[in-house]
Design a protein around this motif. Structure first.
Motif, short mmCIF file in Angstrom:
data_model
loop_
_atom_site.label_atom_id
_atom_site.label_comp_id
_atom_site.label_asym_id
_atom_site.label_seq_id
_atom_site.Cartn_x
_atom_site.Cartn_y
_atom_site.Cartn_z
N GLU A 140 0.80 -1.22 0.00
CA GLU A 140 0.00 0.00 0.00
C GLU A 140 0.84 1.27 0.00
O GLU A 140 0.36 2.34 -0.41
CB GLU A 140 -0.93 0.01 1.23
N LYS A 141 2.11 1.18 0.46
CA LYS A 141 2.92 2.40 0.60
C LYS A 141 4.35 2.27 0.09
O LYS A 141 5.03 3.27 -0.10
CB LYS A 141 2.96 2.84 2.07
N PHE A 145 3.66 -0.22 -4.50
CA PHE A 145 2.78 0.93 -4.71
C PHE A 145 3.43 1.95 -5.64
O PHE A 145 2.78 2.50 -6.54
CB PHE A 145 2.44 1.57 -3.36
N ILE A 146 4.71 2.22 -5.42
CA ILE A 146 5.44 3.18 -6.26
C ILE A 146 5.42 2.73 -7.72
O ILE A 146 5.16 3.53 -8.63
CB ILE A 146 6.89 3.34 -5.77
N ASN A 149 2.33 3.44 -9.70
CA ASN A 149 1.94 4.84 -9.83
C ASN A 149 2.94 5.68 -10.60
O ASN A 149 2.88 6.91 -10.57
CB ASN A 149 1.71 5.44 -8.44
N VAL A 173 6.93 10.02 -10.37
CA VAL A 173 5.89 9.62 -9.42
C VAL A 173 5.57 10.82 -8.55
O VAL A 173 6.44 11.65 -8.27
CB VAL A 173 6.36 8.42 -8.56
N LYS A 176 3.77 12.81 -3.07
CA LYS A 176 2.95 12.26 -1.98
C LYS A 176 2.90 10.74 -2.03
O LYS A 176 2.75 10.08 -1.00
CB LYS A 176 1.54 12.85 -2.02
N ASP A 177 3.01 10.17 -3.24
CA ASP A 177 3.00 8.72 -3.36
C ASP A 177 4.32 8.11 -2.88
O ASP A 177 4.37 6.91 -2.57
CB ASP A 177 2.76 8.30 -4.82
N PRO A 186 1.99 12.56 4.02
CA PRO A 186 1.37 12.78 2.70
C PRO A 186 0.72 14.15 2.58
O PRO A 186 0.50 14.63 1.48
CB PRO A 186 0.32 11.66 2.63
#
Length: 263
Positions: A140-141, A145-146, A149, A173, A176-177, A186
């Motif tokens: 998720e983080k 996740f990176i 995105n 990217v 905030k991601d 974030p």
């Protein structure tokens, strides 16, 4: 009014109307369309994200050049497990004033235990004051996740990393991601920009992530190297964990610990 003059006025009105219509179709917030990604690069990144999210363990080396707000470690080298719970064992190089200190650590049961300056292991809670290793492979983080995105993804040739042939992919990217890896909130100011990022994915058919390089701030970079994918990690809480004393009544000098371990 002459016909030619009326025609010119009508044409001008039509042009203005067309301009208004086009303006109405554009984004109200002034944002620009994200650059298009190459289909092959996107497919490789998605496969790599799936592989990273499925990892049960790996060797991780995180290297930070420059200064990142919220990150006190300049390097973290650890064996990290993700299942059944996140666990890790390794060494963190900490920035303490004008010097660096190498600290062995263990992360188990959502707690990080670190032995800084050979003072004995102390419980540092979730470990954010050193580095939150639980986020590196977090779906998720973290890295998976990176990868999902990244925008404007393009293949940029092949490179060999630690003897493994990889495909190099560049893109950007949202800052905030990337906050899950940088430790920034974030909602913090200055996270509206896009960050350059480069990813290296193995070409052996397994699509493992070998390296992620990002530049979260001016003059600062974060490199995450992954290897020994699927590694078994057996991290255990240190036998002798000391409790920190109360906070000192006076401010410590630069480089001194804010607490001293007690028996």
């Amino acid at each position: 009014m002459k016909r030619s003059k009326r025609f010119a006025i009508v044409a001008a009105v039509a042009a203005v109307a067309a301009a208004v219509a086009l303006t109405g179709c554009s984004s109200d917030d002034g944002s620009k369309d994200a650059p298009a990604s190459d289909a092959n690069a996107t497919a490789t990144l998605n496969s790599a994200a799936d592989a990273a999210a499925a990892l049960t363990g790996a060797k991780v080396v995180l290297d930070i050049q420059g200064s990142l707000q919220g990150v006190n470690a300049s390097k973290v080298e650890a064996d990290v497990a993700t299942k059944p719970k996140v666990a890790a064992e390794g060494t963190a190089t900490l920035k303490m004033g004008d010097k660096s200190s190498s600290a062995p650590f263990v992360y188990v049961d959502d707690h990080m235990y670190a032995n800084i300056d050979d003072k004995g292991y102390i419980d540092y809670g979730d470990g954010r004051s050193i580095y939150d290793v639980s986020k590196i492979l977090d779906a998720e983080k973290g890295v998976p996740f990176i990868l999902r995105n990244i925008t404007g993804a393009k293949e940029d040739g092949s490179e060999t990393i630690d003897g493994v042939e990889t495909t190099k992919i560049t893109g950007t990217v949202a800052a905030k991601d990337l906050s899950g890896l940088t430790g920034a909130s974030p909602e913090a100011k200055g996270l509206e920009s896009d960050i350059p990022v480069t990813v290296w994915v193995t070409k052996d058919g397994k699509n493992n992530v070998a390296r992620v390089l990002a530049e979260p701030a001016e003059g600062a970079s974060m490199t995450i190297n992954l290897s020994e994918w699927g590694k078994t990690v057996d991290a255990k809480k240190p036998a002798d964990v000391k409790s920190p004393s109360a906070k000192p009544t006076t401010a410590p000098k630069s480089g001194e610990p804010t607490r001293q371990p007690v028996g």
